[in-house]
Design a protein around this motif. Structure first.
Motif, PDB file in Angstrom:
ATOM      1  N   ILE A 164       4.025   7.501 -13.532  1.00  0.00           N
ATOM      2  CA  ILE A 164       5.605   6.863 -13.028  1.00  0.00           C
ATOM      3  C   ILE A 164       6.386   6.032 -13.524  1.00  0.00           C
ATOM      4  O   ILE A 164       7.653   5.931 -13.476  1.00  0.00           O
ATOM      5  CB  ILE A 164       4.147   6.056 -11.752  1.00  0.00           C
ATOM      6  CG1 ILE A 164       3.119   7.057 -10.905  1.00  0.00           C
ATOM      7  CG2 ILE A 164       5.258   5.056 -10.310  1.00  0.00           C
ATOM      8  CD1 ILE A 164       3.036   6.267 -10.147  1.00  0.00           C
ATOM      9  N   ARG A 165       6.569   4.975 -14.787  1.00  0.00           N
ATOM     10  CA  ARG A 165       7.134   4.642 -15.208  1.00  0.00           C
ATOM     11  C   ARG A 165       7.860   5.116 -15.791  1.00  0.00           C
ATOM     12  O   ARG A 165       8.889   4.627 -15.715  1.00  0.00           O
ATOM     13  CB  ARG A 165       6.398   3.624 -16.537  1.00  0.00           C
ATOM     14  CG  ARG A 165       7.218   2.604 -16.630  1.00  0.00           C
ATOM     15  CD  ARG A 165       6.498   1.230 -17.988  1.00  0.00           C
ATOM     16  NE  ARG A 165       5.310   2.250 -17.908  1.00  0.00           N
ATOM     17  CZ  ARG A 165       5.044   2.272 -19.454  1.00  0.00           C
ATOM     18  NH1 ARG A 165       5.946   1.992 -20.389  1.00  0.00           N
ATOM     19  NH2 ARG A 165       3.322   2.870 -19.655  1.00  0.00           N
ATOM     20  N   ALA A 166       7.465   6.648 -16.713  1.00  0.00           N
ATOM     21  CA  ALA A 166       8.439   7.331 -17.549  1.00  0.00           C
ATOM     22  C   ALA A 166       9.332   7.793 -16.152  1.00  0.00           C
ATOM     23  O   ALA A 166      10.548   7.711 -16.174  1.00  0.00           O
ATOM     24  CB  ALA A 166       6.845   8.421 -18.283  1.00  0.00           C
ATOM     25  N   ALA A 167       9.386   8.594 -14.669  1.00  0.00           N
ATOM     26  CA  ALA A 167       9.861   8.582 -13.630  1.00  0.00           C
ATOM     27  C   ALA A 167      11.083   7.638 -13.416  1.00  0.00           C
ATOM     28  O   ALA A 167      12.237   7.940 -13.350  1.00  0.00           O
ATOM     29  CB  ALA A 167       9.313   9.844 -12.813  1.00  0.00           C
ATOM     30  N   GLN A 168      10.333   6.498 -13.765  1.00  0.00           N
ATOM     31  CA  GLN A 168      11.171   5.783 -13.156  1.00  0.00           C
ATOM     32  C   GLN A 168      11.930   5.440 -13.467  1.00  0.00           C
ATOM     33  O   GLN A 168      13.525   4.972 -12.900  1.00  0.00           O
ATOM     34  CB  GLN A 168      10.959   3.998 -11.960  1.00  0.00           C
ATOM     35  CG  GLN A 168       9.951   4.515 -11.664  1.00  0.00           C
ATOM     36  CD  GLN A 168       8.932   2.568 -11.177  1.00  0.00           C
ATOM     37  OE1 GLN A 168       8.212   2.444 -12.072  1.00  0.00           O
ATOM     38  NE2 GLN A 168       8.067   2.861 -10.166  1.00  0.00           N
ATOM     39  N   LEU A 169      12.417   5.327 -14.757  1.00  0.00           N
ATOM     40  CA  LEU A 169      12.668   4.852 -16.290  1.00  0.00           C
ATOM     41  C   LEU A 169      14.232   6.110 -16.437  1.00  0.00           C
ATOM     42  O   LEU A 169      15.660   5.752 -15.947  1.00  0.00           O
ATOM     43  CB  LEU A 169      12.626   4.561 -17.279  1.00  0.00           C
ATOM     44  CG  LEU A 169      12.157   2.753 -16.963  1.00  0.00           C
ATOM     45  CD1 LEU A 169      11.149   2.963 -18.523  1.00  0.00           C
ATOM     46  CD2 LEU A 169      12.833   1.623 -16.757  1.00  0.00           C
ATOM     47  N   GLU A 170      13.326   6.831 -16.690  1.00  0.00           N
ATOM     48  CA  GLU A 170      14.692   8.700 -16.089  1.00  0.00           C
ATOM     49  C   GLU A 170      15.510   8.665 -14.737  1.00  0.00           C
ATOM     50  O   GLU A 170      16.459   8.780 -14.763  1.00  0.00           O
ATOM     51  CB  GLU A 170      14.010   9.331 -16.080  1.00  0.00           C
ATOM     52  CG  GLU A 170      14.227  11.370 -16.595  1.00  0.00           C
ATOM     53  CD  GLU A 170      13.905  12.077 -17.297  1.00  0.00           C
ATOM     54  OE1 GLU A 170      14.293  12.953 -17.011  1.00  0.00           O
ATOM     55  OE2 GLU A 170      12.063  12.083 -16.851  1.00  0.00           O
ATOM     56  N   LEU A 171      15.158   7.859 -13.572  1.00  0.00           N
ATOM     57  CA  LEU A 171      15.858   8.313 -12.512  1.00  0.00           C
ATOM     58  C   LEU A 171      16.576   6.965 -12.208  1.00  0.00           C
ATOM     59  O   LEU A 171      18.104   7.503 -11.841  1.00  0.00           O
ATOM     60  CB  LEU A 171      15.300   8.447 -11.216  1.00  0.00           C
ATOM     61  CG  LEU A 171      14.059   9.588 -11.068  1.00  0.00           C
ATOM     62  CD1 LEU A 171      13.200   9.114  -9.577  1.00  0.00           C
ATOM     63  CD2 LEU A 171      15.132  10.137 -10.888  1.00  0.00           C
ATOM     64  N   LEU A 172      16.714   5.738 -12.944  1.00  0.00           N
ATOM     65  CA  LEU A 172      17.659   4.799 -13.172  1.00  0.00           C
ATOM     66  C   LEU A 172      18.364   4.929 -14.062  1.00  0.00           C
ATOM     67  O   LEU A 172      19.578   5.018 -14.144  1.00  0.00           O
ATOM     68  CB  LEU A 172      16.966   3.199 -13.468  1.00  0.00           C
ATOM     69  CG  LEU A 172      15.949   3.110 -12.980  1.00  0.00           C
ATOM     70  CD1 LEU A 172      15.250   1.791 -13.381  1.00  0.00           C
ATOM     71  CD2 LEU A 172      16.467   2.090 -11.326  1.00  0.00           C
ATOM     72  N   ARG A 173      18.388   6.078 -15.705  1.00  0.00           N
ATOM     73  CA  ARG A 173      19.047   6.666 -16.199  1.00  0.00           C
ATOM     74  C   ARG A 173      20.083   7.690 -15.438  1.00  0.00           C
ATOM     75  O   ARG A 173      21.399   7.581 -15.440  1.00  0.00           O
ATOM     76  CB  ARG A 173      18.835   6.817 -17.820  1.00  0.00           C
ATOM     77  CG  ARG A 173      18.188   6.348 -18.210  1.00  0.00           C
ATOM     78  CD  ARG A 173      17.733   6.793 -19.418  1.00  0.00           C
ATOM     79  NE  ARG A 173      16.543   7.845 -20.092  1.00  0.00           N
ATOM     80  CZ  ARG A 173      15.409   6.815 -19.819  1.00  0.00           C
ATOM     81  NH1 ARG A 173      14.755   5.571 -20.042  1.00  0.00           N
ATOM     82  NH2 ARG A 173      14.039   7.949 -20.104  1.00  0.00           N
ATOM     83  N   GLN A 174      19.829   7.660 -14.135  1.00  0.00           N
ATOM     84  CA  GLN A 174      20.509   9.471 -14.222  1.00  0.00           C
ATOM     85  C   GLN A 174      21.851   8.493 -12.840  1.00  0.00           C
ATOM     86  O   GLN A 174      22.343   9.093 -12.452  1.00  0.00           O
ATOM     87  CB  GLN A 174      19.394  10.463 -12.681  1.00  0.00           C
ATOM     88  CG  GLN A 174      20.173  11.586 -12.575  1.00  0.00           C
ATOM     89  CD  GLN A 174      19.465  12.048 -11.614  1.00  0.00           C
ATOM     90  OE1 GLN A 174      18.035  11.904 -12.591  1.00  0.00           O
ATOM     91  NE2 GLN A 174      19.379  12.504 -10.841  1.00  0.00           N
TER      92      GLN A 174
END
Length: 479
Positions: free
Chosen positions: A465-475
């Motif tokens: 979940i943390r990795a997905a959150q950070l990737e979406l924030l970068r997006q």
């Protein structure tokens, strides 16, 4: 406790520096609308969850709301909704989003709905011995959609800004390390825990808290074009406060904050304003200082008023520091990820069924019996569940969502790793998937890790979940 290296923090700052900047003339103008939709049930008694046993509420001490904020920048519309509820299942939220999308044209993927986690609101998802009321679920779906539509209908030229202040005095990590050999068996007959939730005041057996707290009160501030306060969305990482009347429903300190923050920033009495307090990452944090010899004696609702006032004053300080802008880029990104479920074995289920058979004909008593029921119900879950993760950008502010009762160290990691200048996480958003301990916290055991419908995700769920959150924030930062 979570540690971030100086090099890692520097890389985060450098990442933030790569965000593309637009001139004031190029940035899209912002419109905003806000509305507090009443979601207080119309029929009593009604089940209220948040405890090991069900609690029947017979009246509402204060009104419950779905507080809705809609923003538009000319090309993107989004909605953020914070509901006075303990936890809300994804199916209910998806239904409300679909109805709201029909009414407003806001894409369902651009709507964030979250629960505050007040433990004195109607049950809408089954946990422990509380079961939802089907009539209230249908009512809540309609009311959330209506609230979003009302906020959308109030869109007007606006100014937005973001900031934060600190309020450390209300936060205490509730998971404590205990001396070796003190802890007994967990509800499954295993002697594996090394931490205890809520160990009691000034216990000689405790050594240190098992995690950090996050004292930040982060805000999104919204004004009308002529500078009048329109809405304030705050974020604070505190589980809930409690101290309600025995048969009352209450929005807890989240609702009290909504009333007090308008007074704090001096909103005129005849001006429509919506104060909103979202829950950050508070799965392991509460308002009880167990280092004291005893807690202060409070009347019902007294403590939540004190906490709400403290957080409202911090939000006021943050509001006064905001640099309001009439334009800001909006962006939303969502992703559905698969997460494993810690299913019980056939032997676990057989033992649980035997325990329940022995208790037949009376209410369940004690953790072993209560968790036996959870084991039987959890055995019906699939091996994996789909979890919706979302990130929102409003200018230089990032908001990440989590469908879980997320531990504070995860929230701090998101804030430190985000490429945007200011970021916070709203938990219990877009669904409910129980507690989210880190793998290291799983190793420590304790209530938040005990397998149940309130804590069932696989131990690797938090990193995913943390990795997905950070990737979406970068997006969204790159949009």
């Amino acid at each position: 406790m979570l540690l971030i290296s100086r090099m890692g923090l520097a890389l985060c700052i450098l990442a933030g520096a790569t965000i593309s900047t637009l001139t004031a003339q190029d940035r899209p103008a912002v419109r905003a609308g806000a509305f507090a939709q009443d979601i207080t049930p119309t029929k009593f008694p009604i089940s209220s969850n948040g405890n090991m046993s069900d609690r029947m509420a017979r009246q509402a001490h204060d009104r419950l709301h779905a507080r809705c904020l809609v923003l538009a920048d000319g090309s993107t519309k989004l909605a953020i909704v914070v509901c006075d509820s303990c936890m809300i299942p994804r199916e209910l939220m998806d239904a409300a989003k679909a109805k709201a999308a029909q009414k407003t044209g806001i894409p369902a993927g651009n709507i964030l709905i979250s629960a505050t986690h007040s433990h004195s609101c109607p049950t809408v998802t089954g946990v422990f011995q509380s079961d939802p009321d089907a009539e209230y679920i249908a009512f809540l779906i309609d009311r959330i959609a209506e609230g979003i539509a009302e906020a959308h209908g109030r869109l007007q030229p606006a100014r937005v800004g973001w900031g934060s202040a600190q309020e450390p005095g209300q936060l205490f990590n509730r998971r404590w390390h205990l001396k070796e050999g003190v802890l007994g068996e967990n509800p499954f007959g295993q002697k594996v825990d090394t931490v205890r939730m809520n160990p009691g005041y000034s216990s000689p057996d405790v050594t240190k808290p098992a995690g950090p707290v996050d004292p930040e009160v982060a805000i999104l501030a919204v004004q009308t074009a002529d500078g009048a306060p329109l809405a304030l969305l705050a974020n604070y990482s505190l589980h809930y406060v409690g101290g309600v009347g025995g048969e009352d429903l209450s929005a807890d300190y989240f609702g009290e904050f909504a009333h007090r923050v308008g007074r704090a920033i001096k909103v005129s009495g005849d001006h429509p304003f919506v104060g909103i307090l979202s829950n950050g990452t508070s799965g392991d944090v509460n308002n009880v200082n167990f280092s004291l010899t005893a807690g202060p004696k409070r009347q019902p609702y007294e403590q939540m008023g004190l906490v709400a006032e403290a957080v409202a004053q911090a939000a006021k300080a943050a509001w006064e520091s905001v640099d309001f802008q009439s334009s800001a880029k909006l962006a939303v990104a969502t992703r559905e990820i698969d997460l494993g479920v810690r299913l019980p074995s056939a032997e676990d289920v057989a033992a649980a069924e035997a325990r329940l058979a022995a208790a037949a004909g009376r209410p369940l008593k004690g953790a072993p019996e209560i968790y036996a029921r959870e084991t039987v119900l959890l055995a019906k879950y699939p091996a994996t569940v789909k979890s919706l993760i979302q990130a929102i950008r409003i200018g230089d502010l990032g908001i990440a969502s989590s469908p879980c009762e997320t531990f504070t160290e995860t929230g701090l990691a998101i804030k430190w790793g985000s490429p945007l200048k200011k970021t916070f996480t709203i938990e219990l958003a877009n669904g409910y998937n129980g507690y989210l301990p880190t793998p290291a916290q799983h190793d420590l055991g304790g209530y938040e890790t005990w397998r149940a419908r309130s804590s069932y995700l696989a131990r690797d769920a938090e990193p995913k979940i943390r990795a997905a959150q950070l990737e979406l924030l970068r997006q969204v930062a790159a949009d």
